[in-house]
Design an enzyme around this catalytic site. Structure first.
Site, short mmCIF file in Angstrom:
data_model
loop_
_atom_site.label_atom_id
_atom_site.label_comp_id
_atom_site.label_asym_id
_atom_site.label_seq_id
_atom_site.Cartn_x
_atom_site.Cartn_y
_atom_site.Cartn_z
N LYS A 1 0.82 -1.21 0.00
CA LYS A 1 0.00 0.00 0.00
C LYS A 1 0.85 1.26 0.00
O LYS A 1 0.51 2.25 -0.65
CB LYS A 1 -0.95 0.00 1.20
CG LYS A 1 -1.72 -1.30 1.40
CD LYS A 1 -2.43 -1.79 0.15
CE LYS A 1 -3.15 -3.09 0.39
NZ LYS A 1 -3.71 -3.70 -0.82
N GLU B 1 -2.94 6.95 7.22
CA GLU B 1 -3.45 7.98 6.32
C GLU B 1 -4.59 8.74 6.97
O GLU B 1 -5.23 8.25 7.92
CB GLU B 1 -3.90 7.38 4.99
CG GLU B 1 -5.11 6.49 5.07
CD GLU B 1 -5.46 5.84 3.76
OE1 GLU B 1 -4.58 5.74 2.88
OE2 GLU B 1 -6.62 5.39 3.61
N HIS C 1 -15.00 -1.42 7.86
CA HIS C 1 -14.11 -1.38 6.70
C HIS C 1 -14.15 -2.66 5.86
O HIS C 1 -13.37 -2.81 4.92
CB HIS C 1 -12.66 -1.10 7.13
CG HIS C 1 -12.52 0.05 8.06
ND1 HIS C 1 -12.80 1.34 7.70
CD2 HIS C 1 -12.14 0.11 9.38
CE1 HIS C 1 -12.60 2.15 8.73
NE2 HIS C 1 -12.21 1.42 9.76
N ARG D 1 -5.06 -8.57 -7.46
CA ARG D 1 -5.68 -9.90 -7.50
C ARG D 1 -7.12 -9.76 -7.96
O ARG D 1 -7.60 -8.65 -8.18
CB ARG D 1 -5.66 -10.53 -6.11
CG ARG D 1 -6.31 -9.62 -5.05
CD ARG D 1 -6.53 -10.30 -3.73
NE ARG D 1 -6.89 -9.37 -2.68
CZ ARG D 1 -8.10 -8.85 -2.48
NH1 ARG D 1 -9.08 -9.16 -3.31
NH2 ARG D 1 -8.33 -8.02 -1.47
#
Length: 514
Positions: A116, A200, A235, A292
């Site tokens: 990420k 973040e 999430h 993926r």
């Protein structure tokens, strides 16, 4: 084209890949842990090999065992599915070393985009807007505190190697960061074998919209219809649909172009998903790339008419894409509900156990991707996803109505599921208006369960009641067996009728599914 493909996964995604292989005339090889010996993917595969004990670290996360099976079975390709090792660069590297084609991106592209933090660096170089935060994995908790204070709370701690909501924690204030750091790191290690984290800024009330891309080995990259994935619990995506209700052609073109540019910059091949957050002003921010096949890929297939798994296989075999993005326009509307063996009335506690009976929906525009069957024992060792219910219709309104009908047809006994929860979500006026964001479902659940009837909201201890019920049933069965033994001569015992067995089984359920 490949002759034999190893599917390095389990459950519904392994079944999905096996079916694609069979349609293409390719032999499919399954692997299984001790807990999955009787799984559907094992039954459907042409060959199946045991790879270890139930814990994934002793089976599905063991690259050495997967390579050993691939060699013994004579496989010329490997499909990773999603989860487990699907985004671990060590797997494609092992495949290359063994002379086996990995059906997915190269290890180098995976490192650039699958990590990420590396993907955020690449997005910055490609000029794709990103959410403010760290560009490198964070080494120490003190560094995390410093970055969080610099960009301001709330922030999200996220797994560098992760996805699917695992290894992710929302931190609203400084006092929460220590526990969040510990929990996210531990969860990431268990899920992905990599506990590194980054951080973040947490955007208030954004939508989660992702772009499906396909890239062949001849330089052709296309983007397909976007997916709306904003209905999430902690999430974790719960309901997905395509296209997004807020999308217009210009926003789709800009987001698609950004996704393609990012993939080209990384030298990406095969299927991938570029995820974005979109604010109320329709500004979009790069979130991450899933290198993926996604769990929610069926909604894209339903509105595009493409088989993404077969396209993955064809791309890996060196074939060219035969269409351009300009030729692709979403047709109709598709919705997917992820059906889990869990109890929403008990804080979504997993509900492993034996499936006693099951009825799946069918009819026009209904698709069920699953990896279970009546008699299958849902293990407690893995994610409790039973399958995915997908519907397609001409409009979003018709798709919602079709999904409601399909949910009403779905039935399973022996375990709890979240099917009834979907019925209530799809009936909510805000969902019908598509007036939601990534926090909407968490807020909705909090209100829903506070105002629910007593049988939904009470947390009273029913263990004594349950024990009495089980004891009474056991006594009854024992008495029936003893009486039968007295009355029926040896060797002539008649089995109980199926309706009696089903009726007794349903007595074990406190609140049977509709």
């Amino acid at each position: 084209m490949f002759k034999k493909i190893l599917i390095a996964n389990r459950g519904e995604i392994a079944v999905r890949v096996i079916r694609a292989c069979h349609e293409m005339g390719i032999r499919a090889v399954a692997v299984f842990s001790e807990a999955d010996r009787a799984s559907l993917h094992v039954r459907l595969a042409d060959e199946a090999y045991a790879i270890g004990a139930a814990p994934s670290r002793e089976s599905y996360l063991r690259i050495d065992k997967l390579m050993d099976v691939a060699k013994r079975a004579g496989c010329d390709a490997l499909h990773p599915g999603y989860g487990f090792l699907a985004e671990n660069p060590a797997l494609p590297r092992a495949c290359v070393a063994a002379g086996i084609t990995f059906i997915g991106p190269s290890a180098e592209a995976m490192e650039k985009l699958g990590s990420k933090t590396a993907a955020r660096q690449l997005a910055k170089r490609a000029g794709v807007p990103s959410v403010p935060g760290a560009l490198e994995p964070i080494a120490e908790i003190a560094e995390a505190r410093q970055i969080a204070e610099g960009i301001g709370y709330p922030v999200l701690l996220k797994a560098v190697a992760g996805g699917g909501g695992k290894g992710m924690r929302l931190v609203s204030r400084t006092s929460e960061i220590d526990a969040a750091w510990r929990d996210a790191g531990s969860e990431a290690t268990n899920a992905f074998g990599d506990g590194r984290l980054y951080l973040e800024k947490y955007l208030e009330h954004p939508r989660h919209i992702e772009i499906q891309i396909l890239a062949d080995t001849h330089g052709n990259i296309v983007y397909l219809a976007e997916r709306e994935c904003s209905v999430q619990r902690r999430h974790q995506k719960v309901i997905e649909e395509a296209p997004s209700p807020v999308m217009d052609p210009e926003l789709r073109r800009r987001m698609g172009k950004a996704a393609v540019n990012l993939a080209r910059e990384a030298g990406y091949t095969n299927a991938g998903t570029v995820e974005f957050l979109v604010d109320a002003q329709r500004n979009f921010y790069f979130l991450e790339v899933n290198t993926r096949l996604q769990v929610e890929h069926p909604v894209t297939e339903m509105v595009s008419g493409l088989d993404l798994v077969q396209l993955q296989i064809r791309i890996a075999a060196g074939e060219r894409l035969t269409f351009a993005w300009q030729e692709l326009h979403p047709r109709g509307h598709a919705i997917e509900c992820r059906i889990y063996a869990e109890d929403p009335e008990n804080n979504f506690f997993p509900s492993p156990g034996k499936i006693l009976a099951r009825r799946t929906p069918s009819g026009p525009g209904v698709r069920m991707d699953e990896g279970v069957y009546p008699g299958f024992v849902v293990p407690m060792d893995y994610d409790p996803l039973l399958g995915k219910l997908i519907v397609w219709a001409s409009t979003r309104e018709e798709a919602i109505a079709r999904m409601q009908r399909a949910l009403d047809e779905y039935y399973v006994s022996g375990i709890k599921t979240n099917v009834d929860l979907f019925r209530r979500i799809l009936a909510d006026p805000a969902f019908v208006r598509a007036d939601f964001h990534t926090r909407w479902l968490d807020d909705w659940l909090q209100k829903e369960f506070k105002s629910a009837p007593n049988h939904l909201s009470e947390n009273k201890d029913t263990s004594a009641e349950d024990a009495a019920l089980l004891g009474a049933l056991a006594w009854h069965l024992a008495q029936t067996s003893a009486d039968s033994a007295k009355q029926i001569p040896a060797g002539t015992e008649a089995p109980l009728s199926r309706w009696k067995l089903q009726g007794r089984a349903e007595q074990l359920e406190r609140f049977p599914e509709k």
